[in-house]
Design a protein around this motif. Sequence first.
Motif, PDB file in Angstrom:
ATOM      1  N   ASN A 106      -3.750 -39.364 -16.726  1.00 50.99           N
ATOM      2  CA  ASN A 106      -3.839 -39.641 -15.293  1.00 50.99           C
ATOM      3  C   ASN A 106      -4.560 -40.961 -14.985  1.00 50.99           C
ATOM      4  O   ASN A 106      -4.074 -41.763 -14.211  1.00 50.99           O
ATOM      5  N   CYS A 107      -5.737 -41.151 -15.617  1.00 48.42           N
ATOM      6  CA  CYS A 107      -6.530 -42.320 -15.274  1.00 48.42           C
ATOM      7  C   CYS A 107      -6.806 -43.224 -16.463  1.00 48.42           C
ATOM      8  O   CYS A 107      -7.542 -44.203 -16.346  1.00 48.42           O
TER       9      CYS A 107
ATOM     10  N   CYS B  19     -11.499 -37.854 -14.163  1.00 48.29           N
ATOM     11  CA  CYS B  19     -10.784 -37.266 -13.029  1.00 48.29           C
ATOM     12  C   CYS B  19     -10.617 -35.761 -13.160  1.00 48.29           C
ATOM     13  O   CYS B  19      -9.992 -35.138 -12.313  1.00 48.29           O
TER      14      CYS B  19
ATOM     15  N   CYS C 164      -6.705 -40.238 -21.133  1.00 43.87           N
ATOM     16  CA  CYS C 164      -6.242 -39.389 -20.041  1.00 43.87           C
ATOM     17  C   CYS C 164      -4.884 -39.876 -19.520  1.00 43.87           C
ATOM     18  O   CYS C 164      -4.701 -41.070 -19.277  1.00 43.87           O
TER      19      CYS C 164
ATOM     20  N   CYS D  75     -10.604 -34.415 -18.768  1.00 41.34           N
ATOM     21  CA  CYS D  75     -11.023 -35.795 -18.563  1.00 41.34           C
ATOM     22  C   CYS D  75     -12.346 -35.813 -17.803  1.00 41.34           C
ATOM     23  O   CYS D  75     -12.539 -35.073 -16.837  1.00 41.34           O
TER      24      CYS D  75
HETATM   25 ZN   LIG Z   1      -8.590 -38.868 -16.106  1.00 40.71          ZN
END
Ligand SMILES: [Zn+2]
Length: 101
Positions: free
Chosen positions: A95-96, A82, A93, A79
Amino acid sequence: MKVVYTNENSFLVNNIKNIIEAQEIEVFIKNEYAQGAVGEIAAFDSWPQLWVVNDADYDRAMELVNSPLNSEDNIEWHCQGCAEVNDSSFEVCWNCQREKA
Ligand SMILES: [Zn+2]
């Protein structure tokens, strides 16, 4: 019955077999133990072959054999937001939620 895949390397043939079986398609391997004796060169027709039992499953099985998941395109991506590592099947992503670059 039809051959969907054959390779000199029985590990690869077994790998494809597992992928196809996971879709509840009945398959079997022919020649798995028919490789030439030590010192002999295995002939092409003695390579392990992966067969589908029902011809009706042939097209689906071929799609799995040719699926990008089995190719080298299946690489993880990092990504840009992040720097987390994402599986190639993810479009954003995990995560984000930033989109794959
Ligand atoms: Zn990310």
